[in-house]
Structure formats: C-alpha cells, structure tokens
Design a protein around this motif. Structure first.
Motif, PDB file in Angstrom:
ATOM      1  N   LEU A 165      40.845 121.143  41.465  1.00  0.00           N
ATOM      2  CA  LEU A 165      40.139 121.220  42.747  1.00  0.00           C
ATOM      3  C   LEU A 165      39.651 119.719  42.965  1.00  0.00           C
ATOM      4  CD1 LEU A 165      38.726 122.591  45.226  1.00  0.00           C
ATOM      5  CD2 LEU A 165      36.707 122.723  43.672  1.00  0.00           C
ATOM      6  N   TYR A 166      39.144 118.849  42.020  1.00  0.00           N
ATOM      7  CA  TYR A 166      38.769 117.635  42.200  1.00  0.00           C
ATOM      8  C   TYR A 166      39.691 116.631  41.882  1.00  0.00           C
ATOM      9  CZ  TYR A 166      34.439 119.890  42.879  1.00  0.00           C
ATOM     10  OH  TYR A 166      33.395 120.837  43.408  1.00  0.00           O
ATOM     11  N   GLY A 167      40.675 116.763  40.992  1.00  0.00           N
ATOM     12  CA  GLY A 167      41.896 115.877  40.726  1.00  0.00           C
ATOM     13  C   GLY A 167      41.448 114.975  39.311  1.00  0.00           C
ATOM     14  N   PHE A 168      40.498 115.358  38.646  1.00  0.00           N
ATOM     15  CA  PHE A 168      40.306 114.473  37.645  1.00  0.00           C
ATOM     16  C   PHE A 168      41.045 114.963  36.448  1.00  0.00           C
ATOM     17  CE2 PHE A 168      36.643 117.708  37.596  1.00  0.00           C
ATOM     18  CZ  PHE A 168      36.707 118.319  36.235  1.00  0.00           C
ATOM     19  N   GLU A 169      41.311 114.120  35.468  1.00  0.00           N
ATOM     20  CA  GLU A 169      42.107 114.244  34.283  1.00  0.00           C
ATOM     21  C   GLU A 169      41.169 114.232  33.084  1.00  0.00           C
ATOM     22  OE1 GLU A 169      45.258 115.182  31.887  1.00  0.00           O
ATOM     23  OE2 GLU A 169      45.083 115.152  34.048  1.00  0.00           O
ATOM     24  N   SER A 170      40.187 113.344  33.039  1.00  0.00           N
ATOM     25  CA  SER A 170      39.037 113.402  31.846  1.00  0.00           C
ATOM     26  C   SER A 170      37.738 113.732  32.454  1.00  0.00           C
ATOM     27  CB  SER A 170      39.349 112.198  31.244  1.00  0.00           C
ATOM     28  OG  SER A 170      38.962 110.923  32.075  1.00  0.00           O
ATOM     29  N   TYR A 171      36.812 114.391  31.404  1.00  0.00           N
ATOM     30  CA  TYR A 171      35.697 114.951  31.787  1.00  0.00           C
ATOM     31  C   TYR A 171      34.864 114.789  30.735  1.00  0.00           C
ATOM     32  CZ  TYR A 171      32.215 118.009  33.162  1.00  0.00           C
ATOM     33  OH  TYR A 171      30.983 118.943  33.850  1.00  0.00           O
ATOM     34  N   ALA A 172      33.546 114.267  30.836  1.00  0.00           N
ATOM     35  CA  ALA A 172      32.525 114.327  29.962  1.00  0.00           C
ATOM     36  C   ALA A 172      31.192 114.899  30.620  1.00  0.00           C
ATOM     37  CB  ALA A 172      32.339 113.211  29.199  1.00  0.00           C
ATOM     38  N   SER A 173      30.528 115.763  30.103  1.00  0.00           N
ATOM     39  CA  SER A 173      29.192 116.019  30.441  1.00  0.00           C
ATOM     40  C   SER A 173      28.073 116.507  29.358  1.00  0.00           C
ATOM     41  CB  SER A 173      29.373 117.293  31.488  1.00  0.00           C
ATOM     42  OG  SER A 173      28.103 117.426  32.107  1.00  0.00           O
ATOM     43  N   ILE A 174      27.133 115.841  29.455  1.00  0.00           N
ATOM     44  CA  ILE A 174      26.008 116.382  28.306  1.00  0.00           C
ATOM     45  C   ILE A 174      24.802 116.797  28.973  1.00  0.00           C
ATOM     46  CG2 ILE A 174      24.440 115.077  26.681  1.00  0.00           C
ATOM     47  CD1 ILE A 174      27.888 114.692  25.998  1.00  0.00           C
ATOM     48  N   PRO A 175      24.472 117.868  28.528  1.00  0.00           N
ATOM     49  CA  PRO A 175      23.003 118.541  29.128  1.00  0.00           C
ATOM     50  C   PRO A 175      21.848 117.760  29.107  1.00  0.00           C
ATOM     51  CG  PRO A 175      23.925 119.754  27.050  1.00  0.00           C
ATOM     52  CD  PRO A 175      24.808 118.812  27.215  1.00  0.00           C
ATOM     53  N   ILE A 176      21.048 117.610  29.839  1.00  0.00           N
ATOM     54  CA  ILE A 176      19.835 116.935  29.900  1.00  0.00           C
ATOM     55  C   ILE A 176      18.606 118.145  29.815  1.00  0.00           C
ATOM     56  CG2 ILE A 176      18.297 115.494  31.270  1.00  0.00           C
ATOM     57  CD1 ILE A 176      20.855 113.993  32.504  1.00  0.00           C
ATOM     58  N   TYR A 177      17.820 117.704  28.705  1.00  0.00           N
ATOM     59  CA  TYR A 177      16.544 118.606  28.573  1.00  0.00           C
ATOM     60  C   TYR A 177      15.708 117.807  28.697  1.00  0.00           C
ATOM     61  CZ  TYR A 177      19.566 122.467  27.028  1.00  0.00           C
ATOM     62  OH  TYR A 177      20.701 123.486  27.282  1.00  0.00           O
ATOM     63  N   LEU A 178      14.430 118.116  29.487  1.00  0.00           N
ATOM     64  CA  LEU A 178      13.345 117.399  29.601  1.00  0.00           C
ATOM     65  C   LEU A 178      12.298 117.587  28.407  1.00  0.00           C
ATOM     66  CD1 LEU A 178      12.553 118.012  33.523  1.00  0.00           C
ATOM     67  CD2 LEU A 178      13.680 116.160  32.439  1.00  0.00           C
ATOM     68  N   ALA A 179      11.310 116.827  28.447  1.00  0.00           N
ATOM     69  CA  ALA A 179      10.470 116.957  27.235  1.00  0.00           C
ATOM     70  C   ALA A 179       9.951 118.265  26.911  1.00  0.00           C
ATOM     71  CB  ALA A 179       9.280 115.847  27.286  1.00  0.00           C
ATOM     72  N   ASP A 180       9.691 118.901  28.245  1.00  0.00           N
ATOM     73  CA  ASP A 180       9.118 120.296  28.157  1.00  0.00           C
ATOM     74  C   ASP A 180       9.924 121.319  27.552  1.00  0.00           C
ATOM     75  OD1 ASP A 180      10.674 120.792  30.161  1.00  0.00           O
ATOM     76  OD2 ASP A 180       8.824 121.055  31.612  1.00  0.00           O
ATOM     77  N   GLY A 181      11.366 120.846  27.271  1.00  0.00           N
ATOM     78  CA  GLY A 181      12.395 121.763  26.876  1.00  0.00           C
ATOM     79  C   GLY A 181      13.224 122.526  27.938  1.00  0.00           C
ATOM     80  N   SER A 182      12.979 122.122  29.119  1.00  0.00           N
ATOM     81  CA  SER A 182      13.485 122.647  30.569  1.00  0.00           C
ATOM     82  C   SER A 182      14.799 122.110  30.857  1.00  0.00           C
ATOM     83  CB  SER A 182      12.576 122.892  31.615  1.00  0.00           C
ATOM     84  OG  SER A 182      12.287 121.671  32.012  1.00  0.00           O
ATOM     85  N   PHE A 183      15.678 122.904  31.153  1.00  0.00           N
ATOM     86  CA  PHE A 183      17.098 122.294  31.492  1.00  0.00           C
ATOM     87  C   PHE A 183      16.985 121.514  32.725  1.00  0.00           C
ATOM     88  CE2 PHE A 183      21.261 122.592  33.678  1.00  0.00           C
ATOM     89  CZ  PHE A 183      22.291 121.837  32.776  1.00  0.00           C
ATOM     90  N   TYR A 184      17.313 120.226  32.718  1.00  0.00           N
ATOM     91  CA  TYR A 184      17.319 119.544  34.077  1.00  0.00           C
ATOM     92  C   TYR A 184      18.762 119.514  34.721  1.00  0.00           C
ATOM     93  CZ  TYR A 184      16.954 115.702  37.682  1.00  0.00           C
ATOM     94  OH  TYR A 184      16.839 115.117  38.734  1.00  0.00           O
ATOM     95  N   GLY A 185      19.538 119.193  34.008  1.00  0.00           N
ATOM     96  CA  GLY A 185      21.085 119.251  34.570  1.00  0.00           C
ATOM     97  C   GLY A 185      21.820 118.539  33.653  1.00  0.00           C
ATOM     98  N   THR A 186      22.590 117.539  34.108  1.00  0.00           N
ATOM     99  CA  THR A 186      23.670 117.002  33.181  1.00  0.00           C
ATOM    100  C   THR A 186      24.048 115.456  33.536  1.00  0.00           C
ATOM    101  OG1 THR A 186      25.647 117.628  34.651  1.00  0.00           O
ATOM    102  CG2 THR A 186      25.264 118.944  33.018  1.00  0.00           C
ATOM    103  N   LEU A 187      24.279 114.576  32.502  1.00  0.00           N
ATOM    104  CA  LEU A 187      24.725 113.456  32.624  1.00  0.00           C
ATOM    105  C   LEU A 187      26.385 113.797  32.677  1.00  0.00           C
ATOM    106  CD1 LEU A 187      24.839 110.480  32.552  1.00  0.00           C
ATOM    107  CD2 LEU A 187      25.040 110.517  29.966  1.00  0.00           C
TER     108      LEU A 187
END
Length: 195
Positions: free
Chosen positions: A138-160
């Motif tokens: 869909l987006y035309g990418f060939e390489s990808y990296a994504s790391i989850p971001i968890y805040l200090a309270d343990g909640s999921f914020y999103g990704t880098l």
C-alpha cells in the motif's frame, strides 16, 4: 498478520549498501489512507502534535535516520481507532506531518499495539510472510522498523517507526539495541511531559 510469541519479529535478508544519502523516492500515501492532510482533525490530534513538538524527540528521530539510513522516521500515537503522527523526520517525501493521521487499520503499528512486540524487516521482498502483507504494498516501502513506546505508567503510547523504499539492514543486534534505546528515550520525554 498475527503476532508471533517471540519478543521481536525480525526479517534478516539483506546486507545494507546504503551510501549515506537519502534521495526522495516518491513514496505516496494513498488518498484513502490519509485521515486528514494539511490540518488537524480535532483537538486530540492537535494535542498529540504538541506532545511530539520537542527538540529532543526530533534529535532522536534524526539519530535514527542517520544510524539506519531510513528515510522516514516518526513517533506515532496509536490507539485502537487512530494512528496520529506526533513527530516526524521525512527525507523521502512520504508526506505526513505532526498531527496528521493514517487509517490505523492500514498500518503495521496497529499489529504492534495489539501484541506489544517490535517488528523489524530488512527487506520486504525477501520475507515470505511480509511480502504478501497488504501494508508494505500500500505504501511502497521495502524496509520497516517499529518499536513499541510504553510510558512510565506502563500504558502503551504508540510506536517509534521507520520506513524506507529501499532495503536496509536493521536486524543486527546493535541496530535493534539503538532503536530500543531511542524508543525508551522518547517514552521518558513523553512521560515527563504528562507529569
């Protein structure tokens, strides 16, 4: 794509030949995938963009670009309903700005939100699972990296997250460690902002 039980999904299939210069590759975001472009959709999107408007976060994204050769690196706020760019470095003219959105169901970050695992792919075309996945096509990418971001309270914020239209070597232990440290640094900054 179902998440595997391992803590990190990695596709190793390419030796990096990046020359250090990122050229615009003309990746395009399909119009039906952009939720809003050019202005904030609502107050929540504006708040996410404000959270991401931080020189330290921008410096971290630049560090990831430099270290990996990836052309687009961003911090995304990912919820069950939304994917919003908090901050981006876009050297490939992908076309997203802070506060703008993608359809969350058309992102791999949604998979990461569901399973809490990093996903690293050196070369989509060489990976039997990912080459058939609709998002890279869909987006035309060939390489990808994504790391989850968890805040200090343990909640999921999103990704880098990072994408590039060219294959990149991302699955080495040094690169994974760097990406993990960068995601933790972003999490610390965002946690501090939230008090």
């Amino acid at each position: 794509m179902a998440c595997q039980p391992s803590p990190l999904q990695i596709s190793r299939s390419f030796a990096n030949d990046w020359d250090g210069i990122v050229q615009p590759k003309g990746l395009v975001i399909p119009h039906d995938s952009i939720q809003i472009c050019g202005r904030m959709k609502d107050q929540f999107a504006a708040e996410v963009a404000e959270e991401g408007d931080d020189p330290e976060i921008k410096a971290i994204l630049l560090e990831v670009c430099h270290a990996t050769g990836m052309g687009f690196v961003g911090v995304a706020r990912v919820t069950e309903e939304r994917w919003i760019a908090a901050q981006v470095v876009d050297r490939i003219e992908f076309g997203l700005n802070p506060g703008e959105e993608l359809d969350v169901k058309k992102t791999i970050c949604d998979d990461i939100r569901q399973c809490g695992q990093a996903i690293i792919i050196d070369r989509i075309a060489d990976d039997p699972e990912w080459r058939k996945h609709p998002v890279p096509a869909l987006y035309g990418f060939e390489s990808y990296a994504s790391i989850p971001i968890y805040l200090a309270d343990g909640s999921f914020y999103g990704t880098l997250c990072a994408i590039d239209p060219e294959p990149r070597t991302l699955s080495g232990p040094e690169t994974i460690a760097l990406l993990t440290r960068c995601a933790a640094r972003v999490a610390a900054i965002l946690s501090e902002k939230r008090g």
